[in-house]
Design a protein around this motif. Structure first.
Motif, PDB file in Angstrom:
ATOM      1  N   ALA A 107      73.911  81.595  34.633  1.00 20.23           N
ATOM      2  CA  ALA A 107      74.702  82.707  34.088  1.00 20.23           C
ATOM      3  C   ALA A 107      75.974  82.919  34.911  1.00 20.23           C
ATOM      4  O   ALA A 107      77.054  83.154  34.356  1.00 20.23           O
ATOM      5  CB  ALA A 107      73.866  83.984  34.064  1.00 20.23           C
ATOM      6  N   ALA A 108      75.852  82.810  36.226  1.00 21.71           N
ATOM      7  CA  ALA A 108      77.027  83.002  37.089  1.00 21.71           C
ATOM      8  C   ALA A 108      78.092  81.965  36.772  1.00 21.71           C
ATOM      9  O   ALA A 108      79.284  82.294  36.668  1.00 21.71           O
ATOM     10  CB  ALA A 108      76.615  82.926  38.555  1.00 21.71           C
ATOM     11  N   ALA A 109      77.681  80.715  36.587  1.00 21.44           N
ATOM     12  CA  ALA A 109      78.648  79.654  36.286  1.00 21.44           C
ATOM     13  C   ALA A 109      79.321  79.908  34.940  1.00 21.44           C
ATOM     14  O   ALA A 109      80.543  79.754  34.794  1.00 21.44           O
ATOM     15  CB  ALA A 109      77.955  78.293  36.292  1.00 21.44           C
TER      16      ALA A 109
ATOM     17  N   ASP B  43      82.771  84.570  26.979  1.00 18.99           N
ATOM     18  CA  ASP B  43      82.954  85.943  26.477  1.00 18.99           C
ATOM     19  C   ASP B  43      81.624  86.668  26.347  1.00 18.99           C
ATOM     20  O   ASP B  43      81.593  87.890  26.207  1.00 18.99           O
ATOM     21  CB  ASP B  43      83.623  85.911  25.099  1.00 18.99           C
ATOM     22  CG  ASP B  43      84.999  85.268  25.168  1.00 18.99           C
ATOM     23  OD1 ASP B  43      85.837  85.761  25.936  1.00 18.99           O
ATOM     24  OD2 ASP B  43      85.218  84.256  24.472  1.00 18.99           O
ATOM     25  N   ALA B  44      80.543  85.916  26.302  1.00 23.05           N
ATOM     26  CA  ALA B  44      79.213  86.494  26.145  1.00 23.05           C
ATOM     27  C   ALA B  44      78.208  85.501  26.693  1.00 23.05           C
ATOM     28  O   ALA B  44      78.513  84.325  26.869  1.00 23.05           O
ATOM     29  CB  ALA B  44      78.918  86.766  24.669  1.00 23.05           C
ATOM     30  N   ILE B  45      77.014  85.998  26.961  1.00 17.85           N
ATOM     31  CA  ILE B  45      75.888  85.116  27.297  1.00 17.85           C
ATOM     32  C   ILE B  45      74.858  85.292  26.202  1.00 17.85           C
ATOM     33  O   ILE B  45      74.478  86.418  25.870  1.00 17.85           O
ATOM     34  CB  ILE B  45      75.240  85.492  28.655  1.00 17.85           C
ATOM     35  CG1 ILE B  45      76.227  85.298  29.817  1.00 17.85           C
ATOM     36  CG2 ILE B  45      73.961  84.698  28.877  1.00 17.85           C
ATOM     37  CD1 ILE B  45      76.460  83.870  30.219  1.00 17.85           C
ATOM     38  N   ILE B  46      74.415  84.172  25.627  1.00 14.98           N
ATOM     39  CA  ILE B  46      73.332  84.243  24.652  1.00 14.98           C
ATOM     40  C   ILE B  46      72.094  83.583  25.245  1.00 14.98           C
ATOM     41  O   ILE B  46      72.118  82.412  25.617  1.00 14.98           O
ATOM     42  CB  ILE B  46      73.733  83.631  23.281  1.00 14.98           C
ATOM     43  CG1 ILE B  46      72.564  83.704  22.296  1.00 14.98           C
ATOM     44  CG2 ILE B  46      74.273  82.205  23.406  1.00 14.98           C
ATOM     45  CD1 ILE B  46      72.947  83.461  20.837  1.00 14.98           C
ATOM     46  N   VAL B  47      71.043  84.393  25.399  1.00 15.96           N
ATOM     47  CA  VAL B  47      69.755  83.900  25.899  1.00 15.96           C
ATOM     48  C   VAL B  47      68.942  83.600  24.656  1.00 15.96           C
ATOM     49  O   VAL B  47      68.493  84.519  23.969  1.00 15.96           O
ATOM     50  CB  VAL B  47      69.068  84.956  26.786  1.00 15.96           C
ATOM     51  CG1 VAL B  47      67.782  84.400  27.378  1.00 15.96           C
ATOM     52  CG2 VAL B  47      70.014  85.427  27.893  1.00 15.96           C
ATOM     53  N   GLU B  48      68.810  82.320  24.322  1.00 12.28           N
ATOM     54  CA  GLU B  48      68.350  82.003  22.961  1.00 12.28           C
ATOM     55  C   GLU B  48      67.078  81.166  22.871  1.00 12.28           C
ATOM     56  O   GLU B  48      66.591  80.641  23.861  1.00 12.28           O
ATOM     57  CB  GLU B  48      69.494  81.308  22.205  1.00 12.28           C
ATOM     58  CG  GLU B  48      69.894  79.989  22.823  1.00 12.28           C
ATOM     59  CD  GLU B  48      70.249  78.933  21.796  1.00 12.28           C
ATOM     60  OE1 GLU B  48      69.448  78.727  20.871  1.00 12.28           O
ATOM     61  OE2 GLU B  48      71.318  78.306  21.930  1.00 12.28           O
ATOM     62  N   THR B  49      66.586  81.078  21.652  1.00 12.40           N
ATOM     63  CA  THR B  49      65.345  80.360  21.347  1.00 12.40           C
ATOM     64  C   THR B  49      64.211  80.859  22.233  1.00 12.40           C
ATOM     65  O   THR B  49      63.403  80.084  22.735  1.00 12.40           O
ATOM     66  CB  THR B  49      65.527  78.831  21.461  1.00 12.40           C
ATOM     67  OG1 THR B  49      66.812  78.467  20.936  1.00 12.40           O
ATOM     68  CG2 THR B  49      64.479  78.068  20.662  1.00 12.40           C
TER      69      THR B  49
ATOM     70  N   TYR C   5      85.515  83.400  20.277  1.00 11.16           N
ATOM     71  CA  TYR C   5      84.539  83.834  21.276  1.00 11.16           C
ATOM     72  C   TYR C   5      83.703  82.651  21.753  1.00 11.16           C
ATOM     73  O   TYR C   5      83.102  81.942  20.946  1.00 11.16           O
ATOM     74  CB  TYR C   5      83.639  84.914  20.694  1.00 11.16           C
ATOM     75  CG  TYR C   5      84.363  86.217  20.472  1.00 11.16           C
ATOM     76  CD1 TYR C   5      84.480  87.157  21.492  1.00 11.16           C
ATOM     77  CD2 TYR C   5      84.978  86.498  19.245  1.00 11.16           C
ATOM     78  CE1 TYR C   5      85.166  88.352  21.306  1.00 11.16           C
ATOM     79  CE2 TYR C   5      85.662  87.683  19.039  1.00 11.16           C
ATOM     80  CZ  TYR C   5      85.751  88.611  20.077  1.00 11.16           C
ATOM     81  OH  TYR C   5      86.437  89.779  19.884  1.00 11.16           O
ATOM     82  N   VAL C   6      83.680  82.487  23.061  1.00  6.53           N
ATOM     83  CA  VAL C   6      82.843  81.448  23.662  1.00  6.53           C
ATOM     84  C   VAL C   6      81.548  82.110  24.124  1.00  6.53           C
ATOM     85  O   VAL C   6      81.572  83.015  24.964  1.00  6.53           O
ATOM     86  CB  VAL C   6      83.565  80.779  24.845  1.00  6.53           C
ATOM     87  CG1 VAL C   6      82.610  79.865  25.609  1.00  6.53           C
ATOM     88  CG2 VAL C   6      84.779  80.001  24.352  1.00  6.53           C
ATOM     89  N   LEU C   7      80.443  81.672  23.537  1.00  9.55           N
ATOM     90  CA  LEU C   7      79.141  82.226  23.905  1.00  9.55           C
ATOM     91  C   LEU C   7      78.444  81.260  24.856  1.00  9.55           C
ATOM     92  O   LEU C   7      78.099  80.136  24.468  1.00  9.55           O
ATOM     93  CB  LEU C   7      78.270  82.450  22.661  1.00  9.55           C
ATOM     94  CG  LEU C   7      78.926  83.137  21.447  1.00  9.55           C
ATOM     95  CD1 LEU C   7      77.868  83.470  20.396  1.00  9.55           C
ATOM     96  CD2 LEU C   7      79.682  84.384  21.854  1.00  9.55           C
ATOM     97  N   GLY C   8      78.278  81.690  26.084  1.00  7.12           N
ATOM     98  CA  GLY C   8      77.623  80.841  27.089  1.00  7.12           C
ATOM     99  C   GLY C   8      76.129  80.769  26.810  1.00  7.12           C
ATOM    100  O   GLY C   8      75.439  81.782  26.773  1.00  7.12           O
ATOM    101  N   ASP C   9      75.653  79.566  26.604  1.00  5.45           N
ATOM    102  CA  ASP C   9      74.285  79.383  26.129  1.00  5.45           C
ATOM    103  C   ASP C   9      73.283  79.196  27.268  1.00  5.45           C
ATOM    104  O   ASP C   9      73.445  78.325  28.110  1.00  5.45           O
ATOM    105  CB  ASP C   9      74.240  78.143  25.219  1.00  5.45           C
ATOM    106  CG  ASP C   9      72.953  78.061  24.425  1.00  5.45           C
ATOM    107  OD1 ASP C   9      72.197  79.052  24.397  1.00  5.45           O
ATOM    108  OD2 ASP C   9      72.691  76.999  23.829  1.00  5.45           O
TER     109      ASP C   9
END
Ligand SMILES: [Zn+2]
Length: 313
Positions: free
Chosen positions: A134-136, A143-149, A103-107
């Motif tokens: 996010a669009a890019a 596979d996912a977007i992680i909105v982090e920290t 799984y590739v998590l888009g950061d």
């Protein structure tokens, strides 16, 4: 077709990677330079780092796009390259699995400033930047977007909404908590406690509720956060604690918990029902390797197949 991460991780726990920033420094990135630019200028170095994580047994790789919003990239005069750098980040993360399923998590990390009226950025500025990022990430196949920290619910919401607008099929909200001075509790810099964060994320369309980084948030604190999330939310929970508590060495903050020390806290986390576990500041592929071993023991005890790691080379 591959299962959505939020479904897959309900069947058994998944392992996420470790720190990226410190690994980039080890690979020659200078403090204050633009790590995301390396997705295009030094893709082989970013790939080498992420490959070490997949070879150590990580099931999920977080893209090297933490500071990949236009607002963050503007600091390095790279604002106009946001789409390019984010897409390249996804491609490298995918490549690091060397054909294996993962799984590739888009950061998406914080935009790095304060929202008005406290700061100079309007919600619309941040929304535009996060939507572009996010669009890019989604377009490139994350596979996912992680909105982090994240420390404020306002910024978290803008990030999650951007992921939604981009059509992300898995949205992860991840908060950074600080242990209070008296050590009795933890909350984000903006005063948000885990129960409130989890409820807010669930109400606003997150598929997975997470915590990462923070101050003083070691494995034991991560366990408490997972329990507190689970007390109010039925969503899968992800935890990426730091390698121990920060220490000041030569005026630099260091995290020096060894893989052996850190991994002691993993089985309790898995037993508490953590669905995805990775690690944040100070962790290395060696931490991921140690995690893999324990997670495989857990998987086998539940009748699942071990994933294993490749031999170090
Ligand atoms: Zn961190």
């Amino acid at each position: 077709m591959k299962k959505l991460l939020q479904q897959a991780c309900l069947e058994h726990p998944y392992l996420c990677d470790g720190a990226m920033g410190t690994q980039l420094m080890l690979a020659g990135l200078e403090q204050g330079n633009c790590g995301e630019e390396w997705n295009v200028t030094h893709p082989e170095r970013v790939l080498a780092i992420q490959r070490r994580y997949t070879q150590a047994g990580a099931d999920c790789i977080i893209t090297n796009t933490f500071g990949g919003s236009r607002i963050m990239l503007n600091r390095h005069s790279n604002g106009g390259r946001a789409a390019e750098l984010n897409k390249a980040g996804v491609a490298i993360a995918r490549q690091s699995f060397e054909g294996r399923d993962g799984y590739v998590l888009g950061d998406i990390g914080p935009f790095g400033g304060l929202l008005a009226p406290f700061g100079e950025f309007t919600e619309a500025d941040v929304q535009t930047a996060f939507e572009e990022q996010a669009a890019a990430l989604v377009e490139a196949g994350a596979d996912a977007i992680i909105v982090e920290t994240q420390t404020s619910l306002e910024e978290l919401l803008i990030g999650m909404n951007a992921a939604k607008t981009a059509g992300a099929c898995c949205i992860i909200g991840s908060m950074a908590y600080d242990v209070t001075l008296d050590g009795s509790n933890f909350r984000t810099m903006m005063g948000i406690e885990p129960e409130r964060a989890a409820e807010f994320m669930e109400e606003n369309g997150a598929h997975i509720v997470a915590l990462n980084c923070g101050t003083g948030m070691d494995m034991e604190r991560a366990l408490q956060a997972v329990e507190r999330y689970k007390s109010v939310s039925s969503l899968p929970v992800m935890a990426q604690p730091n390698a121990g508590k920060p220490k000041l060495v030569n005026m630099k903050v260091v995290y020096d918990e060894t893989p052996e020390q850190m991994v002691k806290g993993l089985m309790p986390l898995l037993n508490a029902g953590a669905n995805i576990v990775g690690s944040c500041c100070g962790s290395t592929p060696e931490h991921t390797r140690a995690f893999r071993k324990v997670m495989d023991e857990f998987l086998e005890s539940k009748g699942f197949e071990a994933v294993g790691a490749k031999r170090e080379n």
